[in-house]
Design an enzyme around this catalytic site. Structure first.
Site, PDB file in Angstrom:
ATOM      1  N   ASP A 260      -3.484  -0.020  -1.156  1.00  0.00           N
ATOM      2  CA  ASP A 260      -2.933   1.260  -1.863  1.00  0.00           C
ATOM      3  C   ASP A 260      -3.797   1.693  -3.195  1.00  0.00           C
ATOM      4  O   ASP A 260      -3.496   2.910  -3.559  1.00  0.00           O
ATOM      5  CB  ASP A 260      -1.489   0.790  -2.485  1.00  0.00           C
ATOM      6  CG  ASP A 260      -0.884   2.000  -2.716  1.00  0.00           C
ATOM      7  OD1 ASP A 260      -0.569   2.805  -2.049  1.00  0.00           O
ATOM      8  OD2 ASP A 260       0.071   1.887  -4.020  1.00  0.00           O
TER       9      ASP A 260
ATOM     10  N   HIS B 203       4.328   8.663  -5.342  1.00  0.00           N
ATOM     11  CA  HIS B 203       3.725   9.775  -5.535  1.00  0.00           C
ATOM     12  C   HIS B 203       2.162   9.725  -5.471  1.00  0.00           C
ATOM     13  O   HIS B 203       1.570  10.657  -5.683  1.00  0.00           O
ATOM     14  CB  HIS B 203       4.122  10.508  -6.645  1.00  0.00           C
ATOM     15  CG  HIS B 203       5.651  10.908  -6.611  1.00  0.00           C
ATOM     16  ND1 HIS B 203       6.284  11.968  -6.040  1.00  0.00           N
ATOM     17  CD2 HIS B 203       6.758  10.308  -6.925  1.00  0.00           C
ATOM     18  CE1 HIS B 203       7.397  11.944  -5.963  1.00  0.00           C
ATOM     19  NE2 HIS B 203       7.787  10.715  -6.605  1.00  0.00           N
ATOM     20  N   ARG B 204       1.712   8.595  -5.413  1.00  0.00           N
ATOM     21  CA  ARG B 204      -0.045   8.381  -5.294  1.00  0.00           C
ATOM     22  C   ARG B 204      -0.496   9.173  -4.066  1.00  0.00           C
ATOM     23  O   ARG B 204      -1.644   9.801  -4.473  1.00  0.00           O
ATOM     24  CB  ARG B 204      -0.140   6.765  -5.060  1.00  0.00           C
ATOM     25  CG  ARG B 204      -1.584   6.737  -5.857  1.00  0.00           C
ATOM     26  CD  ARG B 204      -1.735   5.059  -5.973  1.00  0.00           C
ATOM     27  NE  ARG B 204      -1.276   4.399  -7.316  1.00  0.00           N
ATOM     28  CZ  ARG B 204      -0.889   3.230  -7.376  1.00  0.00           C
ATOM     29  NH1 ARG B 204      -0.551   2.480  -6.226  1.00  0.00           N
ATOM     30  NH2 ARG B 204      -0.391   2.807  -8.543  1.00  0.00           N
ATOM     31  N   GLY B 205       0.042   9.385  -3.251  1.00  0.00           N
ATOM     32  CA  GLY B 205      -0.435  10.095  -1.973  1.00  0.00           C
ATOM     33  C   GLY B 205      -0.500  11.547  -2.449  1.00  0.00           C
ATOM     34  O   GLY B 205      -1.762  12.222  -2.091  1.00  0.00           O
TER      35      GLY B 205
ATOM     36  N   THR C  79      -3.299  11.850  -5.076  1.00  0.00           N
ATOM     37  CA  THR C  79      -4.681  11.790  -4.663  1.00  0.00           C
ATOM     38  C   THR C  79      -5.115  12.794  -3.597  1.00  0.00           C
ATOM     39  O   THR C  79      -6.349  13.351  -3.608  1.00  0.00           O
ATOM     40  CB  THR C  79      -4.932  10.418  -3.901  1.00  0.00           C
ATOM     41  OG1 THR C  79      -4.429   9.411  -4.903  1.00  0.00           O
ATOM     42  CG2 THR C  79      -6.283  10.299  -3.505  1.00  0.00           C
TER      43      THR C  79
END
Ligand SMILES: Nc1ncnc2c1ncn2[C@@H]1O[C@H](COP(=O)(O)OP(=O)(O)OP(=O)(O)O)[C@@H](O)[C@H]1O
Length: 360
Positions: free
Chosen positions: A214, A295-297, A300
């Site tokens: 991740d 919310h990393r998706g 990024t």
């Protein structure tokens, strides 16, 4: 591959940058090259994990990257290569000198791909602190480790899936904080450790811990090339390189320089690249449709799409940029297994978000 050929490959990999295979001479593998370049343009993209079978130029491409990265200016006598004019990214020593008004000595040097070998000890990674000396003489004697070398460089872990859990934890902490903190018996040392993390792995040799997976901004799945002509080209180029590396490198020198100039120009453009609201909504919707955790998706995807727009010299992010980077950003973030009915693949999620928010 026979033993003799393998020995040649290995020898070539271990030689220095003047005899390294050029990045521009890698045949195809566009996703891999793009993923590395996007990180070079915008380090906030968060690194690259390259997955794939053996002998698909994973390590050759990663090692070749250093040479097309723009040189960096560092404080000449600092072991961490601090940036001379950015106090918020300096080690405590450089900050103090900077704030006292000292003109810091500078030098320009090439960026490097710093290896983290699988058999490294934790001390080798973080550095060693001589506690005895601190207690007896009051002097903090610190011998910097790999994380110090990696600051503002590329940190490369080949076979990252085989890395010891303890080293993984240290690496994750440093990557998350952008600094390395070493504490021993009440004595502590800290220094910046901002690096582009690049890992390569062969999935047949074991999987990667989800926490580490991740953390990689992008994941590229590299496959061998089946096209006969391209395969011939790969082995011709390799033969030419092995026969005379200097002549081979000279043939690619212009392309290499051009690539560096494109990266420099893209870095300069990046702060001005905008994301229109419909595209922002599409980015969010893609992540919702794919049921990506957290919310990393989203973050990024936005960063990678902006970097791609900058690289293509386009001032505004379009859904095409998002579409092109989405597989790199999202494939490893899908939580559902591929055979589950509710699973929507990345391509369909982009199509749906595009219809909902971008198309008239
Ligand atoms: N697309 C390509 N373009 C140019 N050379 C290639 C390409 N694919 C493979 N090669 C050549 O194949 C050899 C193997 O590549 P490399 O060692 O980088 O593979 P790898 O994916 O890192 O494999 P391993 O996991 O076994 O180390 C090298 O000599 C490399 O130059």
């Amino acid at each position: 591959m026979n033993i003799e050929e393998h020995a040649t490959d290995d020898r070539a990999e271990s030689t220095n940058r003047t005899t390294r295979y050029p990045f521009a001479a890698i045949v195809e593998q566009e996703s891999l090259k793009t993923a590395l370049i996007l990180n070079a343009i915008n380090p906030d993209v968060g690194g690259v994990l390259v997955r794939g079978e053996r002998g698909t130029a994973k390590s050759t491409t990663v090692r070749a990257l250093a040479e097309v990265l723009p040189d960096r200016t560092v404080v000449a006598d600092c072991p961490y290569g601090c940036p001379p004019t950015s106090p918020d990214r300096m080690c405590p020593d450089c900050t103090e000198r900077y704030e006292s008004g000292e003109t810091l000595p500078t030098k320009t040097e090439p960026m490097r791909v710093v290896d983290l070998p699988l058999n490294a000890t934790a001390d080798r990674l973080v550095g060693t602190l001589d506690v005895e000396r601190a207690v007896t003489d009051g002097i903090r004697q610190f011998d910097p480790g790999i994380l110090a070398e990696a600051n503002r460089n590329v940190l490369y872990v080949d076979e990252v899936n085989l890395l010891d859990d303890h080293l993984v934890d240290v690496l994750l902490d440093a990557a998350a904080m952008g600094e390395n903190v070493v504490e021993r018996e009440g004595v502590s040392v800290r220094h910046p450790a901002e690096f582009m993390l690049v890992g390569t792995m062969n999935p047949e040799e074991g999987s990667l811990r989800p926490q580490l997976l991740d953390r990689f901004g992008l994941v590229v799945d590299v496959a061998g090339i089946d096209d006969v002509d391209q395969r011939v080209e790969i082995s011709r180029r390799r033969a030419a390189f092995d026969a005379d590396p200097e002549i081979f490198r000279a043939e690619y020198a212009d392309q290499q320089r051009e690539l560096t100039q494109r990266i420099v120009a893209a870095r300069e453009r990046l702060p001005d690249v905008t994301v229109p609201e419909p595209v922002e909504k599409a980015i969010a919707a893609i992540n919702v449709h794919l049921e990506v955790d957290g919310h990393r998706g989203d973050n990024t995807l936005r960063r990678a799409a902006r970097a791609l727009a900058a690289y293509r010299d386009e001032p505004v992010v379009s859904i095409d940029h998002v579409e092109d980077v989405a597989p790199l950003v999202l494939t490893h973030r899908l939580t559902k297994l591929p055979f589950e009915d509710t699973e929507m693949d990345v391509e369909s999620a982009v199509e749906r978000a595009k219809r909902e928010y971008v198309d008239d």
